[in-house]
Scaffold this motif. Structure first.
Motif, PDB file in Angstrom:
ATOM      1  N   SER A  69       0.831  -1.211   0.000  1.00 50.70           N
ATOM      2  CA  SER A  69       0.000   0.000   0.000  1.00 50.70           C
ATOM      3  C   SER A  69       0.862   1.258   0.000  1.00 50.70           C
ATOM      4  CB  SER A  69      -0.973  -0.006   1.185  1.00 50.70           C
ATOM      5  OG  SER A  69      -0.315   0.252   2.407  1.00 50.70           O
ATOM      6  N   TYR A  70       1.942   1.258   0.775  1.00 49.98           N
ATOM      7  CA  TYR A  70       2.843   2.419   0.776  1.00 49.98           C
ATOM      8  C   TYR A  70       3.537   2.578  -0.573  1.00 49.98           C
ATOM      9  CZ  TYR A  70       2.210   2.824   5.819  1.00 49.98           C
ATOM     10  OH  TYR A  70       1.667   2.988   7.066  1.00 49.98           O
ATOM     11  N   ASP A  71       3.988   1.459  -1.145  1.00 47.91           N
ATOM     12  CA  ASP A  71       4.632   1.512  -2.458  1.00 47.91           C
ATOM     13  C   ASP A  71       3.665   2.017  -3.517  1.00 47.91           C
ATOM     14  OD1 ASP A  71       7.031   0.521  -1.441  1.00 47.91           O
ATOM     15  OD2 ASP A  71       6.541  -1.561  -1.936  1.00 47.91           O
ATOM     16  N   LEU A  72       2.430   1.543  -3.472  1.00 42.16           N
ATOM     17  CA  LEU A  72       1.429   1.964  -4.449  1.00 42.16           C
ATOM     18  C   LEU A  72       1.160   3.457  -4.339  1.00 42.16           C
ATOM     19  CD1 LEU A  72      -0.631   1.359  -6.655  1.00 42.16           C
ATOM     20  CD2 LEU A  72      -2.243   0.678  -4.871  1.00 42.16           C
ATOM     21  N   GLU A  73       1.066   3.974  -3.142  1.00 36.40           N
ATOM     22  CA  GLU A  73       0.815   5.408  -2.986  1.00 36.40           C
ATOM     23  C   GLU A  73       1.949   6.234  -3.584  1.00 36.40           C
ATOM     24  OE1 GLU A  73      -2.156   5.962   0.788  1.00 36.40           O
ATOM     25  OE2 GLU A  73       0.002   6.018   1.207  1.00 36.40           O
ATOM     26  N   THR A  74       3.172   5.819  -3.354  1.00 37.35           N
ATOM     27  CA  THR A  74       4.319   6.549  -3.891  1.00 37.35           C
ATOM     28  C   THR A  74       4.388   6.401  -5.409  1.00 37.35           C
ATOM     29  OG1 THR A  74       5.542   6.190  -1.847  1.00 37.35           O
ATOM     30  CG2 THR A  74       6.833   6.753  -3.794  1.00 37.35           C
ATOM     31  N   TRP A  75       4.235   5.185  -5.879  1.00 35.61           N
ATOM     32  CA  TRP A  75       4.346   4.861  -7.301  1.00 35.61           C
ATOM     33  C   TRP A  75       3.212   5.470  -8.113  1.00 35.61           C
ATOM     34  CZ3 TRP A  75       1.109   1.239  -9.984  1.00 35.61           C
ATOM     35  CH2 TRP A  75       1.600   0.760 -11.203  1.00 35.61           C
ATOM     36  N   GLY A  76       1.994   5.420  -7.558  1.00 33.71           N
ATOM     37  CA  GLY A  76       0.836   5.817  -8.332  1.00 33.71           C
ATOM     38  C   GLY A  76       0.190   7.121  -7.922  1.00 33.71           C
ATOM     39  N   SER A  77       0.791   7.818  -6.967  1.00 32.43           N
ATOM     40  CA  SER A  77       0.207   9.077  -6.485  1.00 32.43           C
ATOM     41  C   SER A  77      -1.281   8.914  -6.190  1.00 32.43           C
ATOM     42  CB  SER A  77       0.433  10.203  -7.500  1.00 32.43           C
ATOM     43  OG  SER A  77       1.803  10.432  -7.679  1.00 32.43           O
ATOM     44  N   THR A  78      -1.590   7.899  -5.410  1.00 33.57           N
ATOM     45  CA  THR A  78      -2.966   7.616  -5.045  1.00 33.57           C
ATOM     46  C   THR A  78      -3.042   7.465  -3.537  1.00 33.57           C
ATOM     47  OG1 THR A  78      -4.868   6.220  -5.584  1.00 33.57           O
ATOM     48  CG2 THR A  78      -2.758   5.095  -5.300  1.00 33.57           C
TER      49      THR A  78
END
Length: 158
Positions: free
Chosen positions: A132-141
């Motif tokens: 979830s942390y990686d996705l937020e950083t990677w996808g600006s979500t």
């Protein structure tokens, strides 16, 4: 086939922008051949499944074709001999808008998180918290609601 890591599979895919599963499996077979190793279709398929399951690769539908592209946890790197793959394979370079990858990755994270929370699968919950942390950083979500659900599932186990 040498066991490529999720990052290495993402690196192979990244050489082309995106690949179909069959194209990626052909690329891995070619790498095995170049190394003088026996191609093991079962191991290749398992490695691709593990990379998808681990969020190293994200599947996205594009014009009726499912493409794999590097995912939110990937740090693409090339396995030995991979730099020659664009000259060996007859596969087009594809550009995939990074924004088009965020939605399928987020939908999948939400589904996986719900399943892991319902099952009380502590190991999977911990892994998905990291994703979830990686996705937020990677996808600006923002998937803080997913993290809250996973955190609640951990608290309810204790």
């Amino acid at each position: 086939m040498a066991t490529e890591t999720g990052d290495e599979l993402a690196g192979v895919v990244d050489l082309f922008g995106a690949l179909t599963r069959d194209e990626l499996e052909r690329a891995l077979d070619e790498l095995a051949f170049k190394r003088g190793e026996a191609a093991d279709d079962g191991a290749v398929g398992d490695a691709v499944d593990a990379a998808i399951d681990g969020y190293y690769l994200v599947a996205v539908d594009r014009e009726g074709t499912t493409l794999l592209a590097p995912g939110p946890v990937a740090f693409p790197s090339l396995p030995e001999g991979a730099e020659d793959l664009p000259h060996i394979l007859d596969v087009p370079n594809r550009e995939v808008d990074p924004g088009a990858l965020v939605d399928p990755a987020e939908r999948r994270l939400r589904a996986d998180a719900a399943q892991a929370a319902d099952a009380g699968d502590a190991d999977r919950i911990e892994r998905l918290l990291d994703v979830s942390y990686d996705l937020e950083t990677w996808g600006s979500t923002d998937v803080s609601d997913v993290r809250s659900r996973l955190d609640d599932a951990i608290e309810n186990r204790n």
